[in-house]
Write an enzyme that holds these catalytic residues in place. Sequence first.
Site, mmCIF file in Angstrom:
data_model
loop_
_atom_site.group_PDB
_atom_site.id
_atom_site.type_symbol
_atom_site.label_atom_id
_atom_site.label_comp_id
_atom_site.label_asym_id
_atom_site.label_seq_id
_atom_site.Cartn_x
_atom_site.Cartn_y
_atom_site.Cartn_z
ATOM 1 N N ASP A 67 -2.417 -11.925 -15.704
ATOM 2 C CA ASP A 67 -2.819 -12.968 -16.419
ATOM 3 C C ASP A 67 -2.863 -12.558 -17.953
ATOM 4 O O ASP A 67 -3.000 -11.471 -18.073
ATOM 5 C CB ASP A 67 -3.878 -13.365 -15.823
ATOM 6 C CG ASP A 67 -5.120 -12.549 -15.266
ATOM 7 O OD1 ASP A 67 -4.954 -11.241 -15.902
ATOM 8 O OD2 ASP A 67 -5.845 -12.914 -14.714
ATOM 9 N N ASP A 136 -16.389 -15.691 -8.031
ATOM 10 C CA ASP A 136 -15.969 -17.126 -7.260
ATOM 11 C C ASP A 136 -14.832 -16.822 -6.301
ATOM 12 O O ASP A 136 -14.400 -17.782 -5.970
ATOM 13 C CB ASP A 136 -15.864 -18.188 -8.384
ATOM 14 C CG ASP A 136 -14.771 -17.801 -9.232
ATOM 15 O OD1 ASP A 136 -14.048 -16.829 -9.158
ATOM 16 O OD2 ASP A 136 -14.509 -18.564 -10.036
ATOM 17 N N HIS A 138 -11.924 -15.914 -7.236
ATOM 18 C CA HIS A 138 -10.478 -15.672 -7.840
ATOM 19 C C HIS A 138 -9.849 -14.486 -7.895
ATOM 20 O O HIS A 138 -10.329 -13.343 -7.873
ATOM 21 C CB HIS A 138 -10.665 -16.301 -9.184
ATOM 22 C CG HIS A 138 -11.169 -15.750 -10.352
ATOM 23 N ND1 HIS A 138 -12.321 -16.018 -11.148
ATOM 24 C CD2 HIS A 138 -10.727 -14.362 -10.733
ATOM 25 C CE1 HIS A 138 -12.568 -15.276 -12.031
ATOM 26 N NE2 HIS A 138 -11.586 -13.987 -11.817
ATOM 27 N N GLU A 143 -8.439 -19.801 -9.790
ATOM 28 C CA GLU A 143 -9.712 -20.262 -9.767
ATOM 29 C C GLU A 143 -9.937 -20.937 -8.513
ATOM 30 O O GLU A 143 -8.719 -21.329 -7.693
ATOM 31 C CB GLU A 143 -10.193 -21.266 -10.760
ATOM 32 C CG GLU A 143 -10.262 -20.448 -11.980
ATOM 33 C CD GLU A 143 -11.434 -19.444 -12.094
ATOM 34 O OE1 GLU A 143 -12.192 -19.155 -11.152
ATOM 35 O OE2 GLU A 143 -11.858 -19.269 -13.209
#
Length: 269
Positions: A67, A136, A138, A143
Amino acid sequence: MEILIFPDAQSLARKSADLLESQIKTYPDSVIGLATGSSPLGLYEELIRRHNEYDLSFAGVKTFNLDEYVGIPAKHPQSYRTFMDENLFNKIDIDASNTHVPDGMAENPLKVGPAYEKMIEEAGGIDLQVLGIGTDGHIGFNEPTSSLGSITRVKTLTRQTIVDNSRFFKSDEFQPKLAITMGIKTILDARRILLLACGENKAEAIRDMVEGPLSAFCPASALQFHQRTTVFIDESAASKLSLKGYYKFVDEMQVDLLRQHRPSDWISR
Ligand code: GLP
């Protein structure tokens, strides 16, 4: 999923470097998927040390990073391109033209994803994908509620991720809220996956990934579908796993068997 629990970050880094080293030595033209963040840093340091010490070579290797932020140039100190150059690429013998990070400054960021997918495909697909995990759940920047069938595309970051990553930006500095990330399908298409996590702040995400229901709410839980995912965690990241004792038992039972009979199982392709 194969879960290995390490006493400390150093032994975890060494073992993950062993895995990458056997991959690269067996297939010098390996295609490796790479991650940023603190989780793979020990692995990168260990690979650099091995390169300096006994010439572990990356000359034929191609890499694809997961990313990149949208809206900051590659040369920005917080870009993932800079992170990779400084923490790995500039310190090993990889050919810069074989390293790929999504272009966060593309005129049309929506066009980056399909082109990135094509490049991965043309390289023959990813042999080994290194992953961290967000608090979280991810992976990359997929996400919660990311489609489990997603490919490389633009994603909006959650408040939690923006807060987690704000430590890297000065308070008056622009912090991107968008990123281009490989999708969950892109990640699942890798032949082998190695996910690294250390620390108590990852314990919940690790629990949800390994033992939680398969759910877009914890994108990493999609790895339950992958046939060859290895998870390297330390004791703190493992602290919320309810079957922790079982994973250690499995490890003891399997290690000798694999070493003796199928050592090639430690290498993808
Ligand atoms: C970022 C990256 C992820 C990484 C995560 C965890 O959001 N996009 O690829 O896994 O952070 O980072 P760290 O390893 O620093 O906890």
